[in-house]
Design a protein around this motif. Structure first.
Motif, PDB file in Angstrom:
ATOM      1  N   HIS A 100     -18.418  -6.385   1.427  1.00  0.00           N
ATOM      2  CA  HIS A 100     -19.516  -7.505   1.675  1.00  0.00           C
ATOM      3  C   HIS A 100     -18.863  -8.564   2.520  1.00  0.00           C
ATOM      4  O   HIS A 100     -19.340  -9.313   3.554  1.00  0.00           O
ATOM      5  N   LEU A 101     -17.507  -9.041   2.226  1.00  0.00           N
ATOM      6  CA  LEU A 101     -16.922 -10.587   2.395  1.00  0.00           C
ATOM      7  C   LEU A 101     -15.969 -10.179   3.631  1.00  0.00           C
ATOM      8  O   LEU A 101     -15.684 -10.912   4.802  1.00  0.00           O
ATOM      9  N   THR A 102     -15.442  -9.044   3.854  1.00  0.00           N
ATOM     10  CA  THR A 102     -14.310  -8.735   4.514  1.00  0.00           C
ATOM     11  C   THR A 102     -14.482  -7.795   5.866  1.00  0.00           C
ATOM     12  O   THR A 102     -13.582  -7.882   6.572  1.00  0.00           O
ATOM     13  N   GLY A 103     -15.695  -7.254   5.785  1.00  0.00           N
ATOM     14  CA  GLY A 103     -15.931  -6.007   6.729  1.00  0.00           C
ATOM     15  C   GLY A 103     -14.675  -5.144   7.404  1.00  0.00           C
ATOM     16  O   GLY A 103     -14.732  -4.358   6.705  1.00  0.00           O
ATOM     17  N   HIS A 104     -14.198  -5.483   8.634  1.00  0.00           N
ATOM     18  CA  HIS A 104     -13.395  -4.569   9.274  1.00  0.00           C
ATOM     19  C   HIS A 104     -12.089  -4.391   8.352  1.00  0.00           C
ATOM     20  O   HIS A 104     -11.580  -3.081   8.283  1.00  0.00           O
ATOM     21  N   SER A 105     -11.790  -5.239   7.483  1.00  0.00           N
ATOM     22  CA  SER A 105     -10.816  -5.082   6.781  1.00  0.00           C
ATOM     23  C   SER A 105     -10.679  -4.318   5.477  1.00  0.00           C
ATOM     24  O   SER A 105      -9.879  -4.292   4.433  1.00  0.00           O
ATOM     25  N   ALA A 106     -11.945  -3.998   4.974  1.00  0.00           N
ATOM     26  CA  ALA A 106     -12.524  -3.657   3.563  1.00  0.00           C
ATOM     27  C   ALA A 106     -11.633  -2.470   3.178  1.00  0.00           C
ATOM     28  O   ALA A 106     -11.372  -2.267   2.214  1.00  0.00           O
ATOM     29  N   PHE A 107     -11.773  -1.534   4.072  1.00  0.00           N
ATOM     30  CA  PHE A 107     -11.176  -0.125   3.758  1.00  0.00           C
ATOM     31  C   PHE A 107      -9.768  -0.210   3.442  1.00  0.00           C
ATOM     32  O   PHE A 107      -9.334   0.612   2.696  1.00  0.00           O
ATOM     33  N   GLN A 108      -9.162  -1.121   4.272  1.00  0.00           N
ATOM     34  CA  GLN A 108      -7.756  -1.038   3.954  1.00  0.00           C
ATOM     35  C   GLN A 108      -7.166  -1.769   2.728  1.00  0.00           C
ATOM     36  O   GLN A 108      -6.420  -1.227   1.823  1.00  0.00           O
ATOM     37  N   ILE A 109      -8.278  -2.663   2.278  1.00  0.00           N
ATOM     38  CA  ILE A 109      -8.091  -3.446   1.049  1.00  0.00           C
ATOM     39  C   ILE A 109      -8.274  -2.380   0.006  1.00  0.00           C
ATOM     40  O   ILE A 109      -7.699  -2.440  -1.090  1.00  0.00           O
ATOM     41  N   ILE A 110      -9.373  -1.796  -0.116  1.00  0.00           N
ATOM     42  CA  ILE A 110      -9.843  -0.691  -1.093  1.00  0.00           C
ATOM     43  C   ILE A 110      -8.611   0.469  -1.162  1.00  0.00           C
ATOM     44  O   ILE A 110      -8.190   0.865  -2.164  1.00  0.00           O
ATOM     45  N   ASN A 111      -8.108   0.817  -0.119  1.00  0.00           N
ATOM     46  CA  ASN A 111      -7.241   1.703  -0.078  1.00  0.00           C
ATOM     47  C   ASN A 111      -5.949   1.414  -0.810  1.00  0.00           C
ATOM     48  O   ASN A 111      -5.244   1.962  -1.562  1.00  0.00           O
ATOM     49  N   MET A 122       0.908  -1.356   0.089  1.00  0.00           N
ATOM     50  CA  MET A 122       0.041   0.036  -0.094  1.00  0.00           C
ATOM     51  C   MET A 122       1.066   1.243  -0.023  1.00  0.00           C
ATOM     52  O   MET A 122       1.777   1.394   0.745  1.00  0.00           O
ATOM     53  N   LYS A 123       0.545   2.176  -0.586  1.00  0.00           N
ATOM     54  CA  LYS A 123       1.283   3.606  -0.914  1.00  0.00           C
ATOM     55  C   LYS A 123       0.386   4.837  -0.796  1.00  0.00           C
ATOM     56  O   LYS A 123      -0.426   4.894  -1.480  1.00  0.00           O
ATOM     57  N   LEU A 124       0.807   5.544   0.286  1.00  0.00           N
ATOM     58  CA  LEU A 124      -0.026   6.808   0.503  1.00  0.00           C
ATOM     59  C   LEU A 124       0.946   7.606  -0.090  1.00  0.00           C
ATOM     60  O   LEU A 124       2.045   7.766   0.000  1.00  0.00           O
ATOM     61  N   SER A 125       0.149   8.850  -0.613  1.00  0.00           N
ATOM     62  CA  SER A 125       0.879   9.796  -1.165  1.00  0.00           C
ATOM     63  C   SER A 125       1.467  10.723  -0.445  1.00  0.00           C
ATOM     64  O   SER A 125       0.808  11.451   0.572  1.00  0.00           O
ATOM     65  N   GLY A 126       2.770  11.213  -0.811  1.00  0.00           N
ATOM     66  CA  GLY A 126       3.417  12.384   0.305  1.00  0.00           C
ATOM     67  C   GLY A 126       3.762  12.143   1.666  1.00  0.00           C
ATOM     68  O   GLY A 126       3.671  10.859   2.188  1.00  0.00           O
TER      69      GLY A 126
END
Length: 257
Positions: A139-150, A1-5
């Motif tokens: 739908h499938l990952t719940g708590h981890s979804a935001f990290q995956i999508i980011n 995962m790479k966040l900008s700046g």
């Protein structure tokens, strides 16, 4: 995962230090640091029970509701990707104790009366697939979804990043389950639900990213969110502000699709 700046790097460093004290433990366990305090069993396996107890003791008053942030977006919209990776995810990383995030991947798509191609998307068929992948992941990952999508939205190729991002942040969820969601009826059902949510917006959305706070949209809050979401969430929270809110806001350029 790479966040900008440097802001993104600073936030990731801060959340590690905030959660586990000034020294960074190096436990040998199969969970990423973001999940170490998710349950007692995980904390024991990763040998961070003491640190997790300290974190829980300093959490904000749970009787005060968190700021509810809902993002209506498209998986391949450049402005959406910038907002997710440079504003929403870094803000959530620092303020997740006082905010909740709901992601609705659909945006400017259209729902059609066709069984073979029930949706069309602003950025073509790849975006429709990206929207559905992210809906299935949520739908499938719940708590981890935001990290995956980011992780996906931070990558050069959103669709190709889906499987490795899933393996990184939700190793217990198999890609075959996501594939089944995409190729079975569940994916279309999830996208239909997102379409219904998006069409129900009042006022009707005119662009994406479109953000509501506690279920409401205002141009004033949109202006603030696009320039400094972190500062806005701190402002909207009704409880005692966490220490992170004492920092100076970082203003970024805004954009839409």
């Amino acid at each position: 995962m790479k966040l900008s700046g440097l802001f993104g790097v600073f936030l990731l460093m801060c959340v590690d230090l905030r959660s586990f004290g000034m020294s960074h433990p190096k436990p040998s366990c199969r969970y990423p640091p973001s999940q170490w305090c998710r349950s007692l069993e995980i904390a024991i396996e990763c040998k961070v029970q003491k640190q997790c107890m300290e974190v829980n003791a300093t959490r904000p008053n749970q009787s005060v509701p968190p700021v509810s942030v809902t993002l209506y977006y498209e998986s391949l919209c450049p402005a959406c990707r910038v907002f997710i990776t440079q504003q929403l995810f870094p803000t959530w990383t620092m303020l997740q104790d006082i905010m909740s995030v709901t992601l609705v991947p659909y945006g400017n798509a259209k729902e059609l009366p066709s069984e073979n191609s029930p949706f069309t998307c602003q950025h073509g068929e790849p975006e429709c697939r990206g929207n559905m992948i992210e809906a299935c992941v949520i739908h499938l990952t719940g708590h981890s979804a935001f990290q995956i999508i980011n992780c996906m939205e931070s990558s050069a190729n959103v669709l190709n990043a889906a499987q490795p991002c899933l393996q990184l942040y939700a190793p217990s969820v198999s890609w075959s389950s996501v594939d089944s969601c995409l190729n079975g009826g569940l994916g279309n059902q999830l996208m239909h639900a997102n379409a219904v949510m998006t069409r129900a917006l009042n006022p009707e959305h005119t662009h994406v990213p479109w953000v509501t706070f506690n279920g409401e949209y205002t141009e004033e809050n949109e202006d603030k969110a696009m320039s400094s979401l972190f500062h806005l969430v701190c402002q909207l929270y009704k409880g005692v502000k966490p220490p992170a809110c004492n920092g100076a806001p970082v203003r970024l350029n805004r954009g839409f699709c």
